[in-house]
Scaffold this motif. Structure first.
Motif, PDB file in Angstrom:
ATOM      1  N   TRP A   1     113.298   7.189 -30.712  1.00  0.00           N
ATOM      2  CA  TRP A   1     112.744   6.006 -31.361  1.00  0.00           C
ATOM      3  C   TRP A   1     112.983   4.761 -30.521  1.00  0.00           C
ATOM      4  O   TRP A   1     113.928   4.717 -29.729  1.00  0.00           O
ATOM      5  CB  TRP A   1     113.380   5.803 -32.739  1.00  0.00           C
ATOM      6  N   THR A   2     112.119   3.769 -30.700  1.00  0.00           N
ATOM      7  CA  THR A   2     112.307   2.451 -30.093  1.00  0.00           C
ATOM      8  C   THR A   2     112.454   1.429 -31.210  1.00  0.00           C
ATOM      9  O   THR A   2     111.565   1.290 -32.053  1.00  0.00           O
ATOM     10  CB  THR A   2     111.116   2.070 -29.212  1.00  0.00           C
ATOM     11  N   LEU A   3     113.573   0.738 -31.231  1.00  0.00           N
ATOM     12  CA  LEU A   3     113.829  -0.308 -32.216  1.00  0.00           C
ATOM     13  C   LEU A   3     113.595  -1.671 -31.579  1.00  0.00           C
ATOM     14  O   LEU A   3     114.045  -1.918 -30.455  1.00  0.00           O
ATOM     15  CB  LEU A   3     115.275  -0.238 -32.708  1.00  0.00           C
ATOM     16  N   SER A   4     112.910  -2.550 -32.300  1.00  0.00           N
ATOM     17  CA  SER A   4     112.677  -3.912 -31.823  1.00  0.00           C
ATOM     18  C   SER A   4     112.889  -4.885 -32.973  1.00  0.00           C
ATOM     19  O   SER A   4     112.548  -4.581 -34.124  1.00  0.00           O
ATOM     20  CB  SER A   4     111.240  -4.070 -31.298  1.00  0.00           C
ATOM     21  N   ASP A   5     113.455  -6.040 -32.664  1.00  0.00           N
ATOM     22  CA  ASP A   5     113.522  -7.106 -33.655  1.00  0.00           C
ATOM     23  C   ASP A   5     112.175  -7.815 -33.704  1.00  0.00           C
ATOM     24  O   ASP A   5     111.437  -7.868 -32.707  1.00  0.00           O
ATOM     25  CB  ASP A   5     114.625  -8.094 -33.296  1.00  0.00           C
ATOM     26  N   VAL A   6     111.856  -8.353 -34.874  1.00  0.00           N
ATOM     27  CA  VAL A   6     110.574  -9.013 -35.113  1.00  0.00           C
ATOM     28  C   VAL A   6     110.839 -10.456 -35.511  1.00  0.00           C
ATOM     29  O   VAL A   6     111.731 -10.732 -36.327  1.00  0.00           O
ATOM     30  CB  VAL A   6     109.789  -8.284 -36.223  1.00  0.00           C
ATOM     31  N   LEU A   7     110.081 -11.381 -34.956  1.00  0.00           N
ATOM     32  CA  LEU A   7     110.238 -12.784 -35.310  1.00  0.00           C
ATOM     33  C   LEU A   7     109.895 -12.982 -36.781  1.00  0.00           C
ATOM     34  O   LEU A   7     108.816 -12.622 -37.236  1.00  0.00           O
ATOM     35  CB  LEU A   7     109.329 -13.643 -34.435  1.00  0.00           C
ATOM     36  N   ALA A   8     110.816 -13.571 -37.528  1.00  0.00           N
ATOM     37  CA  ALA A   8     110.638 -13.803 -38.960  1.00  0.00           C
ATOM     38  C   ALA A   8     110.911 -15.264 -39.274  1.00  0.00           C
ATOM     39  O   ALA A   8     111.598 -15.956 -38.511  1.00  0.00           O
ATOM     40  CB  ALA A   8     111.575 -12.904 -39.768  1.00  0.00           C
ATOM     41  N   PRO A   9     110.404 -15.765 -40.393  1.00  0.00           N
ATOM     42  CA  PRO A   9     110.679 -17.162 -40.767  1.00  0.00           C
ATOM     43  C   PRO A   9     112.171 -17.423 -40.921  1.00  0.00           C
ATOM     44  O   PRO A   9     112.967 -16.494 -41.138  1.00  0.00           O
ATOM     45  CB  PRO A   9     109.946 -17.305 -42.109  1.00  0.00           C
ATOM     46  N   ARG A  10     112.538 -18.680 -40.828  1.00  0.00           N
ATOM     47  CA  ARG A  10     113.939 -19.080 -40.924  1.00  0.00           C
ATOM     48  C   ARG A  10     114.566 -18.510 -42.200  1.00  0.00           C
ATOM     49  O   ARG A  10     113.948 -18.504 -43.265  1.00  0.00           O
ATOM     50  CB  ARG A  10     114.052 -20.603 -40.934  1.00  0.00           C
ATOM     51  N   GLY A  11     115.800 -18.028 -42.065  1.00  0.00           N
ATOM     52  CA  GLY A  11     116.488 -17.461 -43.213  1.00  0.00           C
ATOM     53  C   GLY A  11     116.207 -15.996 -43.440  1.00  0.00           C
ATOM     54  O   GLY A  11     116.675 -15.427 -44.427  1.00  0.00           O
ATOM     55  N   HIS A  12     115.459 -15.359 -42.538  1.00  0.00           N
ATOM     56  CA  HIS A  12     115.121 -13.948 -42.657  1.00  0.00           C
ATOM     57  C   HIS A  12     115.317 -13.257 -41.310  1.00  0.00           C
ATOM     58  O   HIS A  12     115.332 -13.893 -40.254  1.00  0.00           O
ATOM     59  CB  HIS A  12     113.665 -13.765 -43.082  1.00  0.00           C
ATOM     60  N   HIS A  13     115.455 -11.944 -41.369  1.00  0.00           N
ATOM     61  CA  HIS A  13     115.405 -11.106 -40.173  1.00  0.00           C
ATOM     62  C   HIS A  13     114.464  -9.947 -40.445  1.00  0.00           C
ATOM     63  O   HIS A  13     114.254  -9.555 -41.608  1.00  0.00           O
ATOM     64  CB  HIS A  13     116.792 -10.579 -39.805  1.00  0.00           C
ATOM     65  N   ALA A  14     113.906  -9.400 -39.368  1.00  0.00           N
ATOM     66  CA  ALA A  14     112.962  -8.290 -39.502  1.00  0.00           C
ATOM     67  C   ALA A  14     113.076  -7.391 -38.280  1.00  0.00           C
ATOM     68  O   ALA A  14     113.524  -7.817 -37.204  1.00  0.00           O
ATOM     69  CB  ALA A  14     111.534  -8.810 -39.647  1.00  0.00           C
ATOM     70  N   ALA A  15     112.667  -6.128 -38.456  1.00  0.00           N
ATOM     71  CA  ALA A  15     112.727  -5.167 -37.362  1.00  0.00           C
ATOM     72  C   ALA A  15     111.658  -4.108 -37.556  1.00  0.00           C
ATOM     73  O   ALA A  15     111.167  -3.882 -38.679  1.00  0.00           O
ATOM     74  CB  ALA A  15     114.109  -4.510 -37.289  1.00  0.00           C
ATOM     75  N   VAL A  16     111.313  -3.442 -36.459  1.00  0.00           N
ATOM     76  CA  VAL A  16     110.347  -2.346 -36.495  1.00  0.00           C
ATOM     77  C   VAL A  16     110.895  -1.186 -35.671  1.00  0.00           C
ATOM     78  O   VAL A  16     111.534  -1.390 -34.635  1.00  0.00           O
ATOM     79  CB  VAL A  16     108.965  -2.803 -35.959  1.00  0.00           C
ATOM     80  N   ALA A  17     110.687   0.028 -36.159  1.00  0.00           N
ATOM     81  CA  ALA A  17     111.085   1.246 -35.449  1.00  0.00           C
ATOM     82  C   ALA A  17     109.846   2.068 -35.178  1.00  0.00           C
ATOM     83  O   ALA A  17     109.028   2.296 -36.088  1.00  0.00           O
ATOM     84  CB  ALA A  17     112.077   2.048 -36.289  1.00  0.00           C
ATOM     85  N   LEU A  18     109.681   2.534 -33.944  1.00  0.00           N
ATOM     86  CA  LEU A  18     108.496   3.274 -33.542  1.00  0.00           C
ATOM     87  C   LEU A  18     108.904   4.591 -32.878  1.00  0.00           C
ATOM     88  O   LEU A  18     109.723   4.594 -31.954  1.00  0.00           O
ATOM     89  CB  LEU A  18     107.671   2.430 -32.568  1.00  0.00           C
ATOM     90  N   ALA A  19     108.336   5.691 -33.367  1.00  0.00           N
ATOM     91  CA  ALA A  19     108.601   6.989 -32.739  1.00  0.00           C
ATOM     92  C   ALA A  19     107.949   7.048 -31.376  1.00  0.00           C
ATOM     93  O   ALA A  19     106.825   6.579 -31.183  1.00  0.00           O
ATOM     94  CB  ALA A  19     108.079   8.112 -33.630  1.00  0.00           C
ATOM     95  N   ARG A  20     108.643   7.620 -30.410  1.00  0.00           N
ATOM     96  CA  ARG A  20     108.111   7.715 -29.051  1.00  0.00           C
ATOM     97  C   ARG A  20     107.214   8.933 -28.916  1.00  0.00           C
ATOM     98  O   ARG A  20     107.512  10.020 -29.406  1.00  0.00           O
ATOM     99  CB  ARG A  20     109.257   7.827 -28.046  1.00  0.00           C
ATOM    100  N   LEU A  21     106.107   8.747 -28.217  1.00  0.00           N
ATOM    101  CA  LEU A  21     105.147   9.834 -28.013  1.00  0.00           C
ATOM    102  C   LEU A  21     105.770  11.026 -27.324  1.00  0.00           C
ATOM    103  O   LEU A  21     105.487  12.168 -27.656  1.00  0.00           O
ATOM    104  CB  LEU A  21     103.962   9.321 -27.181  1.00  0.00           C
ATOM    105  N   SER A  22     106.650  10.773 -26.359  1.00  0.00           N
ATOM    106  CA  SER A  22     107.220  11.843 -25.553  1.00  0.00           C
ATOM    107  C   SER A  22     108.172  12.725 -26.331  1.00  0.00           C
ATOM    108  O   SER A  22     108.587  13.780 -25.869  1.00  0.00           O
ATOM    109  CB  SER A  22     107.957  11.274 -24.346  1.00  0.00           C
ATOM    110  N   ASP A  23     108.520  12.289 -27.572  1.00  0.00           N
ATOM    111  CA  ASP A  23     109.477  13.056 -28.359  1.00  0.00           C
ATOM    112  C   ASP A  23     108.803  13.860 -29.466  1.00  0.00           C
ATOM    113  O   ASP A  23     109.415  14.242 -30.443  1.00  0.00           O
ATOM    114  CB  ASP A  23     110.524  12.129 -28.981  1.00  0.00           C
ATOM    115  N   GLY A  24     107.503  14.111 -29.305  1.00  0.00           N
ATOM    116  CA  GLY A  24     106.818  14.993 -30.227  1.00  0.00           C
ATOM    117  C   GLY A  24     106.454  14.378 -31.545  1.00  0.00           C
ATOM    118  O   GLY A  24     106.237  15.070 -32.523  1.00  0.00           O
ATOM    119  N   ALA A  25     106.390  13.019 -31.598  1.00  0.00           N
ATOM    120  CA  ALA A  25     106.042  12.363 -32.861  1.00  0.00           C
ATOM    121  C   ALA A  25     104.598  12.577 -33.217  1.00  0.00           C
ATOM    122  O   ALA A  25     103.770  12.749 -32.351  1.00  0.00           O
ATOM    123  CB  ALA A  25     106.331  10.876 -32.759  1.00  0.00           C
TER     124      ALA A  25
END
Length: 242
Positions: free
Chosen positions: A218-242
């Motif tokens: 998986w690849t985890l990335s933080d996502v820009l969110a409005p002030r007072g919040h946090h956000a993130a996204v997780a994406l399965a990698r193609l090479s790992d049979g997703a």
């Protein structure tokens, strides 16, 4: 258009209450991210929900007691259907959302999916905000407000020991935002895998520092969110049979 990468944060597009032109399809290894502000989108969602949401979604919204919860739900699910329809080339109300087999028992109550498997999506909403992700491989997303310090103390056992140690060395004012950063990464990953919070959140290390620690496959990335919040996204990698 996919999310913009600023080096550390992915920047989502904002969905407005106007005509939605067909968005560019998600590309491999690049999720398409959309942010919906409930205050900005409420009037549009309220006007179009009866024609866009299905009977089950309308019934669920009606059962919510708080107006803020009804607004958040309607905005999130109207936006989801509109975007799915745009990506799939069908009317929003004609989008069929099913449940994948459960990761634990193989019964059909796993994560929401669309037929065919070519497009994956994830949705997260809190009061005032919704975050949606679309990708060519399994994806999970989460957005959360930064809690007060007392709330963090109550849920400290959900952290991996290394994450707890990383938080412990921070000055007290820095712990709430760092905790939220960890938690959104963790929940995005668990949603992406399909197990959600039925798994032990403390089992996987995602890191409390500025750069996420991505679990295998998986690849985890933080996502820009409005002030007072946090956000993130997780994406399965193609090479790992997703």
């Amino acid at each position: 258009m996919a999310a913009t990468d600023t080096g550390r944060l992915l920047v989502p597009r904002r969905l407005s209450g106007s005509r939605l032109d067909p968005p560019a399809a998600p590309r491999p290894a690049v999720p398409a991210l959309w942010l919906v502000d409930t205050d900005e989108y409420r009037a549009y969602a309220s006007r179009h929900a009866p024609d866009i949401l299905d009977d089950q979604e309308l019934a669920h919204a009606a059962q919510l007691v708080r107006a803020a919860d009804r607004d958040a739900y309607a905005c999130a699910h109207v936006a989801l259907r509109l975007l799915l329809g745009a990506y799939l080339g069908v009317a929003a109300r004609e989008v069929v959302v099913e449940r994948a087999p459960c990761a634990h028992c193989d019964e059909p109550h796993g994560r929401p999916v669309v037929r065919g498997g070519g497009l994956h999506f994830s949705l997260s909403h809190c009061e005032g905000l919704s975050l949606l992700a679309f990708a060519t491989t399994p994806v999970g997303v989460d957005v959360e407000p930064v809690p007060d310090p007392a709330a963090i103390a109550e849920v400290a056992d959900v952290l991996h020991p290394r994450e707890a140690a990383e938080l412990a060395i921070l000055p007290a004012p820095g712990r709430p935002p760092a905790f939220t950063r960890v938690w959104t990464r963790k929940e995005a990953y668990l949603k992406g895998t399909g197990v959600g919070l039925s798994a032990d959140p403390a089992a996987d290390y995602v890191g409390a520092g500025p750069v996420p620690a991505s679990p295998p496959g998986w690849t985890l990335s933080d996502v820009l969110a409005p002030r007072g919040h946090h956000a993130a996204v997780a994406l399965a990698r193609l090479s790992d049979g997703a």
